[in-house]
Design an enzyme around this catalytic site. Structure first.
Site, PDB file in Angstrom:
ATOM      1  N   GLY A  35       0.783  -0.961   0.361  1.00 25.20           N
ATOM      2  CA  GLY A  35      -0.140  -0.524   0.248  1.00 25.20           C
ATOM      3  C   GLY A  35       0.487   1.684  -0.137  1.00 25.20           C
ATOM      4  O   GLY A  35       0.357   2.088  -0.719  1.00 25.20           O
ATOM      5  N   CYS A  36       2.024   1.342   0.817  1.00 23.68           N
ATOM      6  CA  CYS A  36       2.315   2.506   0.721  1.00 23.68           C
ATOM      7  C   CYS A  36       3.368   2.346  -0.397  1.00 23.68           C
ATOM      8  O   CYS A  36       3.371   4.198  -1.087  1.00 23.68           O
ATOM      9  CB  CYS A  36       4.017   2.751   1.754  1.00 23.68           C
ATOM     10  SG  CYS A  36       2.764   2.805   3.308  1.00 23.68           S
ATOM     11  N   THR A  37       4.031   2.079  -0.971  1.00 24.48           N
ATOM     12  CA  THR A  37       4.517   1.755  -2.617  1.00 24.48           C
ATOM     13  C   THR A  37       3.446   2.509  -3.387  1.00 24.48           C
ATOM     14  O   THR A  37       3.979   2.880  -4.090  1.00 24.48           O
ATOM     15  CB  THR A  37       5.393   0.315  -2.789  1.00 24.48           C
ATOM     16  OG1 THR A  37       5.589  -0.099  -1.894  1.00 24.48           O
ATOM     17  CG2 THR A  37       5.980   0.846  -4.275  1.00 24.48           C
TER      18      THR A  37
END
Length: 137
Positions: A44-46
């Site tokens: 998700g953060c990527t």
């Protein structure tokens, strides 16, 4: 928790190169988009970081600067930024001080992380928009 209409806290933090980043250097100059995310190199953060990267020119065309913040280390941020070719600074919030000041710490029992939230700050340092339900898709 800070809200729309509040001034952001004054803060300094280490950027991905280990340099001091002082938010006061931006006050009075340009709008800021500050986004908090839980952890480098997670799915998700990527996706979230790549979205900001891919839209970075749109932000700068509007005169704004993007700043990412998570509790990961400077070394982790450096690798994450290089891997994704991020054109904006990422700040290390190792002790969750910034997430605490913004009121977005998620306590997971044995660890704490920042919630995935974004803030739009005007040049005077006032929060004009707060997105607290970020969908990385």
């Amino acid at each position: 928790m800070i809200k729309i209409g509040d001034k952001i806290p004054n803060f300094t933090a280490k950027d991905l190169n280990g340099n001091d980043f002082d938010i006061q250097n931006y006050m009075g100059k340009k709008p800021l988009v500050i986004y908090f995310y839980p952890k480098d190199n997670t799915a998700g953060c990527t996706i979230q970081a790549c979205s900001f990267r891919d839209q970075y020119q749109d932000f700068t065309d509007l005169g704004a600067e993007v700043i990412g913040i998570s509790s990961d280390s400077v070394a982790s941020h450096q690798k994450f930024s290089e891997k994704l070719a991020l054109p904006f600074p990422i700040l290390a919030d190792n002790n969750h001080q910034l997430a605490d000041q913004f009121g977005i710490v998620r306590n997971l029992g044995i660890t704490k992380i920042a919630k995935r939230e974004s803030f739009l700050i005007d040049p005077k340092g006032t929060i004009v928009y707060h997105c607290n339900s970020v969908d990385t898709q």
